[in-house]
Motif scaffolding. Structure first.
Motif, PDB file in Angstrom:
ATOM      1  N   LEU A 106       4.674   9.061 -11.453  1.00  0.00           N
ATOM      2  CA  LEU A 106       4.042  10.051 -10.590  1.00  0.00           C
ATOM      3  C   LEU A 106       3.757   9.572  -9.172  1.00  0.00           C
ATOM      4  N   THR A 107       3.875   8.272  -8.920  1.00  0.00           N
ATOM      5  CA  THR A 107       3.602   7.762  -7.575  1.00  0.00           C
ATOM      6  C   THR A 107       4.864   7.853  -6.731  1.00  0.00           C
ATOM      7  N   PRO A 108       4.793   8.513  -5.576  1.00  0.00           N
ATOM      8  CA  PRO A 108       5.990   8.629  -4.720  1.00  0.00           C
ATOM      9  C   PRO A 108       6.528   7.253  -4.319  1.00  0.00           C
ATOM     10  N   GLU A 109       7.840   7.170  -4.154  1.00  0.00           N
ATOM     11  CA  GLU A 109       8.520   5.958  -3.722  1.00  0.00           C
ATOM     12  C   GLU A 109       8.129   4.753  -4.584  1.00  0.00           C
ATOM     13  N   THR A 110       8.126   4.958  -5.873  1.00  0.00           N
ATOM     14  CA  THR A 110       7.741   3.887  -6.786  1.00  0.00           C
ATOM     15  C   THR A 110       8.642   3.895  -8.011  1.00  0.00           C
ATOM     16  N   TYR A 111       9.203   2.725  -8.302  1.00  0.00           N
ATOM     17  CA  TYR A 111       9.933   2.542  -9.559  1.00  0.00           C
ATOM     18  C   TYR A 111       9.086   1.724 -10.525  1.00  0.00           C
ATOM     19  N   ASP A 112       8.492   0.626 -10.033  1.00  0.00           N
ATOM     20  CA  ASP A 112       7.674  -0.221 -10.897  1.00  0.00           C
ATOM     21  C   ASP A 112       6.540  -0.824 -10.078  1.00  0.00           C
ATOM     22  N   LEU A 113       5.306  -0.488 -10.449  1.00  0.00           N
ATOM     23  CA  LEU A 113       4.140  -1.011  -9.751  1.00  0.00           C
ATOM     24  C   LEU A 113       3.888  -2.484 -10.044  1.00  0.00           C
ATOM     25  N   ALA A 114       4.348  -2.944 -11.183  1.00  0.00           N
ATOM     26  CA  ALA A 114       4.140  -4.338 -11.585  1.00  0.00           C
ATOM     27  C   ALA A 114       5.483  -4.945 -11.955  1.00  0.00           C
ATOM     28  N   PRO A 115       6.332  -5.230 -10.952  1.00  0.00           N
ATOM     29  CA  PRO A 115       7.703  -5.633 -11.244  1.00  0.00           C
ATOM     30  C   PRO A 115       7.862  -7.036 -11.827  1.00  0.00           C
ATOM     31  N   TRP A 116       6.855  -7.876 -11.722  1.00  0.00           N
ATOM     32  CA  TRP A 116       6.971  -9.220 -12.290  1.00  0.00           C
ATOM     33  C   TRP A 116       5.734  -9.647 -13.060  1.00  0.00           C
ATOM     34  N   GLN A 117       4.647  -8.934 -12.880  1.00  0.00           N
ATOM     35  CA  GLN A 117       3.406  -9.321 -13.533  1.00  0.00           C
ATOM     36  C   GLN A 117       3.484  -8.985 -15.028  1.00  0.00           C
ATOM     37  N   SER A 118       3.353  -9.993 -15.869  1.00  0.00           N
ATOM     38  CA  SER A 118       3.420  -9.781 -17.311  1.00  0.00           C
ATOM     39  C   SER A 118       2.156  -9.090 -17.811  1.00  0.00           C
ATOM     40  N   SER A 119       2.242  -8.553 -19.019  1.00  0.00           N
ATOM     41  CA  SER A 119       1.054  -7.962 -19.641  1.00  0.00           C
ATOM     42  C   SER A 119      -0.054  -8.996 -19.769  1.00  0.00           C
ATOM     43  N   ASP A 120       0.322 -10.244 -20.057  1.00  0.00           N
ATOM     44  CA  ASP A 120      -0.669 -11.320 -20.163  1.00  0.00           C
ATOM     45  C   ASP A 120      -1.430 -11.494 -18.849  1.00  0.00           C
ATOM     46  N   LEU A 121      -0.701 -11.557 -17.768  1.00  0.00           N
ATOM     47  CA  LEU A 121      -1.321 -11.766 -16.463  1.00  0.00           C
ATOM     48  C   LEU A 121      -2.220 -10.594 -16.094  1.00  0.00           C
ATOM     49  N   LEU A 122      -1.720  -9.374 -16.264  1.00  0.00           N
ATOM     50  CA  LEU A 122      -2.510  -8.196 -15.920  1.00  0.00           C
ATOM     51  C   LEU A 122      -3.767  -8.122 -16.780  1.00  0.00           C
ATOM     52  N   ALA A 123      -3.627  -8.402 -18.060  1.00  0.00           N
ATOM     53  CA  ALA A 123      -4.785  -8.379 -18.959  1.00  0.00           C
ATOM     54  C   ALA A 123      -5.801  -9.439 -18.561  1.00  0.00           C
ATOM     55  N   GLY A 124      -5.313 -10.596 -18.095  1.00  0.00           N
ATOM     56  CA  GLY A 124      -6.218 -11.651 -17.653  1.00  0.00           C
ATOM     57  C   GLY A 124      -6.996 -11.254 -16.409  1.00  0.00           C
ATOM     58  N   VAL A 125      -6.330 -10.580 -15.493  1.00  0.00           N
ATOM     59  CA  VAL A 125      -7.004 -10.091 -14.284  1.00  0.00           C
ATOM     60  C   VAL A 125      -8.087  -9.095 -14.669  1.00  0.00           C
ATOM     61  N   ILE A 126      -7.744  -8.186 -15.557  1.00  0.00           N
ATOM     62  CA  ILE A 126      -8.707  -7.170 -15.982  1.00  0.00           C
ATOM     63  C   ILE A 126      -9.882  -7.818 -16.706  1.00  0.00           C
ATOM     64  N   LEU A 127      -9.601  -8.777 -17.577  1.00  0.00           N
ATOM     65  CA  LEU A 127     -10.668  -9.445 -18.309  1.00  0.00           C
ATOM     66  C   LEU A 127     -11.627 -10.146 -17.351  1.00  0.00           C
ATOM     67  N   ARG A 128     -11.080 -10.857 -16.376  1.00  0.00           N
ATOM     68  CA  ARG A 128     -11.933 -11.564 -15.407  1.00  0.00           C
ATOM     69  C   ARG A 128     -12.801 -10.576 -14.637  1.00  0.00           C
ATOM     70  N   ASN A 129     -12.221  -9.482 -14.207  1.00  0.00           N
ATOM     71  CA  ASN A 129     -12.980  -8.481 -13.462  1.00  0.00           C
ATOM     72  C   ASN A 129     -14.032  -7.828 -14.351  1.00  0.00           C
ATOM     73  N   CYS A 130     -13.674  -7.580 -15.611  1.00  0.00           N
ATOM     74  CA  CYS A 130     -14.634  -6.976 -16.537  1.00  0.00           C
ATOM     75  C   CYS A 130     -15.824  -7.901 -16.786  1.00  0.00           C
ATOM     76  N   ARG A 131     -15.568  -9.200 -16.846  1.00  0.00           N
ATOM     77  CA  ARG A 131     -16.676 -10.137 -17.040  1.00  0.00           C
ATOM     78  C   ARG A 131     -17.640 -10.100 -15.859  1.00  0.00           C
ATOM     79  N   GLU A 132     -17.116  -9.815 -14.687  1.00  0.00           N
ATOM     80  CA  GLU A 132     -17.968  -9.730 -13.502  1.00  0.00           C
ATOM     81  C   GLU A 132     -18.660  -8.377 -13.389  1.00  0.00           C
ATOM     82  N   ASN A 133     -18.109  -7.361 -14.064  1.00  0.00           N
ATOM     83  CA  ASN A 133     -18.642  -6.001 -13.968  1.00  0.00           C
ATOM     84  C   ASN A 133     -18.656  -5.352 -15.356  1.00  0.00           C
ATOM     85  N   PRO A 134     -19.442  -5.875 -16.299  1.00  0.00           N
ATOM     86  CA  PRO A 134     -19.354  -5.418 -17.689  1.00  0.00           C
ATOM     87  C   PRO A 134     -19.705  -3.954 -17.904  1.00  0.00           C
ATOM     88  N   GLN A 135     -20.508  -3.353 -17.036  1.00  0.00           N
ATOM     89  CA  GLN A 135     -20.890  -1.956 -17.237  1.00  0.00           C
ATOM     90  C   GLN A 135     -19.946  -0.977 -16.538  1.00  0.00           C
TER      91      GLN A 135
END
Length: 201
Positions: free
Chosen positions: A76-105
């Protein structure tokens, strides 16, 4: 299947985290900018942390939700084929986990949307074929356009000579090994996750 690996070897992860600005996702559905949130997006970050720590089925549901969210945005994003062309699920999940630990609510969708916003500048605009990069017995698949961008980065550092073509060759492997040595990374000669993270962030 979404799995976590040890992020200690990926020192550049902190740079990626610094790029994630926590804010509410852009809402543009009805006239009052409201939209319905489904599934795991309704959860709080604390729920994600708990599911990860206990390795419950809910943890994998969060992972599926992330992939579905990215797929929908790719569509649905214009001019976009892949928003995460090299970032693995592991890496993305790690980023989210770190951010969630800083903002648990914080709502899970808010954290994921903030991460996605940080990925926007490096997205693939159009479809690119997958090519194989191999060094010794190790082989990985990477978008040709991403490999071309990698060659450009190496050329900027004087580590690659010639026209960036997106074709993996000995010059690319040698340039990657030199880059990895200078960045104190494992010298695989491949555009692996740790290398791309250091190179692009």
């Amino acid at each position: 299947m979404l799995k976590f690996r040890d992020f200690r070897t990926i020192s550049g992860l902190l740079l990626l985290l610094a790029a994630v600005q926590v804010s509410d996702p852009v809402r543009a559905a009805d006239e009052e900018e409201n939209f319905a949130i489904k599934g795991a997006g309704l959860a709080r970050c604390s729920d994600y942390i708990e599911a990860r720590q206990k390795n419950t089925p809910a943890f994998y549901q969060f992972g599926g939700w992330i992939n579905g969210y990215l797929t929908a945005l790719n569509q649905l994003t214009p001019e976009t084929y892949d928003l995460a062309p090299w970032q693995s699920s592991d890496l993305l999940a790690g980023v989210i986990l770190r951010n969630c630990r800083e903002n648990p609510q914080q709502r899970f969708i808010t954290t994921v949307a903030a991460m996605v916003s940080s990925l926007n500048a490096q997205r693939l605009l159009t479809k690119s074929p997958l090519v194989e990069a191999h060094a010794g017995e190790t082989r990985i698949r990477i978008y040709r356009e991403l490999l071309r961008r990698t060659q450009e980065k190496l050329a900027e550092s004087g580590l690659y000579q010639g026209e960036p073509t997106g074709v993996f060759d000995q010059k690319t492997e040698d340039g990657l090994r030199a880059y990895q040595k200078s960045a104190r990374l494992s010298e695989t000669g491949l555009p692996d996750q740790a290398t791309l993270l250091a190179m692009f962030y």
